[in-house]
Design a protein around this motif. Sequence first.
Motif, PDB file in Angstrom:
ATOM      1  N   LYS A   1       1.095  -1.241  -0.063  1.00 25.35           N
ATOM      2  CA  LYS A   1       0.267  -0.078  -0.092  1.00 25.35           C
ATOM      3  C   LYS A   1       0.942   1.400   0.072  1.00 25.35           C
ATOM      4  O   LYS A   1       0.521   2.216  -0.748  1.00 25.35           O
TER       5      LYS A   1
ATOM      6  N   VAL B   1       1.659  -6.179  18.445  1.00 28.18           N
ATOM      7  CA  VAL B   1       1.836  -6.114  16.723  1.00 28.18           C
ATOM      8  C   VAL B   1       0.487  -4.856  16.361  1.00 28.18           C
ATOM      9  O   VAL B   1       0.913  -4.052  15.347  1.00 28.18           O
ATOM     10  N   PHE B   2      -0.409  -5.128  16.973  1.00 24.92           N
ATOM     11  CA  PHE B   2      -1.923  -4.340  16.532  1.00 24.92           C
ATOM     12  C   PHE B   2      -1.916  -3.485  17.634  1.00 24.92           C
ATOM     13  O   PHE B   2      -1.198  -3.514  18.467  1.00 24.92           O
TER      14      PHE B   2
ATOM     15  N   LEU C   1      -9.514   5.666  16.829  1.00 27.57           N
ATOM     16  CA  LEU C   1      -9.053   5.610  15.532  1.00 27.57           C
ATOM     17  C   LEU C   1     -10.004   6.058  14.475  1.00 27.57           C
ATOM     18  O   LEU C   1      -9.767   6.954  13.689  1.00 27.57           O
TER      19      LEU C   1
ATOM     20  N   ILE D   1     -10.112  -7.618  15.394  1.00 28.36           N
ATOM     21  CA  ILE D   1      -9.360  -7.810  16.982  1.00 28.36           C
ATOM     22  C   ILE D   1     -10.556  -7.970  17.804  1.00 28.36           C
ATOM     23  O   ILE D   1     -10.643  -8.674  18.917  1.00 28.36           O
TER      24      ILE D   1
HETATM   25  C1  LIG Z   1      -6.105   1.049  11.111  1.00 27.19           C
HETATM   26  C2  LIG Z   1      -5.630  -0.106  12.210  1.00 27.19           C
HETATM   27  C3  LIG Z   1      -4.352  -0.488  12.061  1.00 27.19           C
HETATM   28  N1  LIG Z   1      -4.159  -1.366  13.249  1.00 27.19           N
HETATM   29  C4  LIG Z   1      -2.874  -1.985  13.203  1.00 27.19           C
HETATM   30  C5  LIG Z   1      -2.654  -2.929  12.122  1.00 27.19           C
HETATM   31  C6  LIG Z   1      -1.092  -2.906  11.823  1.00 27.19           C
HETATM   32  O1  LIG Z   1      -0.400  -3.775  12.580  1.00 27.19           O
HETATM   33  C7  LIG Z   1      -0.940  -1.430  12.190  1.00 27.19           C
HETATM   34  C8  LIG Z   1      -0.506  -0.881  11.002  1.00 27.19           C
HETATM   35  O2  LIG Z   1      -0.068  -1.755  10.047  1.00 27.19           O
HETATM   36  P1  LIG Z   1       0.913  -1.681   8.691  1.00 27.19           P
HETATM   37  O3  LIG Z   1       1.146  -2.840   8.562  1.00 27.19           O
HETATM   38  O4  LIG Z   1       1.830  -0.689   9.159  1.00 27.19           O
HETATM   39  O5  LIG Z   1      -0.118  -1.055   8.006  1.00 27.19           O
HETATM   40  O6  LIG Z   1      -1.829  -0.764  13.034  1.00 27.19           O
HETATM   41  C9  LIG Z   1      -4.929  -1.652  14.156  1.00 27.19           C
HETATM   42  O7  LIG Z   1      -4.564  -2.545  15.148  1.00 27.19           O
HETATM   43  N2  LIG Z   1      -6.228  -1.312  14.169  1.00 27.19           N
HETATM   44  C10 LIG Z   1      -6.749  -0.554  13.232  1.00 27.19           C
HETATM   45  O8  LIG Z   1      -7.894  -0.169  13.066  1.00 27.19           O
END
Ligand SMILES: Cc1cn([C@H]2C[C@H](O)[C@@H](COP(=O)(O)O)O2)c(=O)[nH]c1=O
Length: 238
Positions: free
Chosen positions: A31, A74-75, A88, A125
Amino acid sequence: MSAAAVPAPRREPAPARPLWVSVEGINGVGKTTAARALAACLGERCLLLDELTDRGGDTLPGRVISALAAEDDVFLRTGYPVVETLALLALKVREVERLAVLPTAPEVVIEDRGVDSVAVYQAAILSAQVPGADPADVARHVLSTVSRWRLLPDATVLLTDNREVCTRRFADRIGRTLALRDLRVIEQADILYTGLAAAEPDRYTVIDTTGRPAEAVADEVGALVQDLVKQREADHAA
Ligand SMILES: Cc1cn([C@H]2C[C@H](O)[C@@H](COP(=O)(O)O)O2)c(=O)[nH]c1=O
Ligand SMILES: Nc1ncnc2c1ncn2[C@@H]1O[C@H](COP(=O)(O)OP(=O)(O)OP(=O)(O)O)[C@@H](O)[C@H]1O
């Protein structure tokens, strides 16, 4: 002086709203590479909105993202998925509000991860943490909630590729080994993107990038956006 003699106020045509294009897809699909190449090609006509997680520093998005990333996950998982989602979405509404007060609006806005990312990732999530929650329902609900506050993108480009390839690129970039619960989020995000794209074919364009060099992908995304710009100009002229 009679009312008829008073000159009518000169009406300026309403300023054109920018064409809003979001670039979507799972982690590591390409992206940012495609969005940056496209923005470079469009030049001054275009405003590139970096991904929320790439806005560092002492900005409001930077501070909110730091708070949501505090668990070193990671998230953006702090254990309160509804709060995370609302935070968000608020940042995504703020982007539109900030743009609305710019002295000169760009012709095109390219958004690296838009509201669909929030819908898809937060649905993945949240549904993993809330028994009985249907991820597709949650994703639709998030999109319908945010659409009361801001328009959805005019066009959404969904880049797709082999999930394992993308996941490997992502893990390499962040220098971490992904746990099963992380891989499940990415798998669910992949499924949800496919469902959203099928449900909204007028907004979504799917570009399969499998085995294609980044330049070819950027060219295809660029051609698509140029077509949308021309279509818009024709609509305005008509
Ligand atoms: C929008 C959004 C993103 N995230 C997390 C998902 C990823 O781990 C990072 C961004 O990811 P990238 O691979 O660098 O594009 O943020 C999330 O947990 N919740 C969300 O709504
Ligand atoms: N079409 C492609 N073929 C091979 N490698 C690519 C391609 N597009 C991007 N890459 C490489 O894959 C990695 C991830 O690309 P990029 O950061 O653009 O993806 P992303 O979807 O924005 O990732 P993230 O979700 O992690 O932010 C980078 O190293 C990039 O150079």
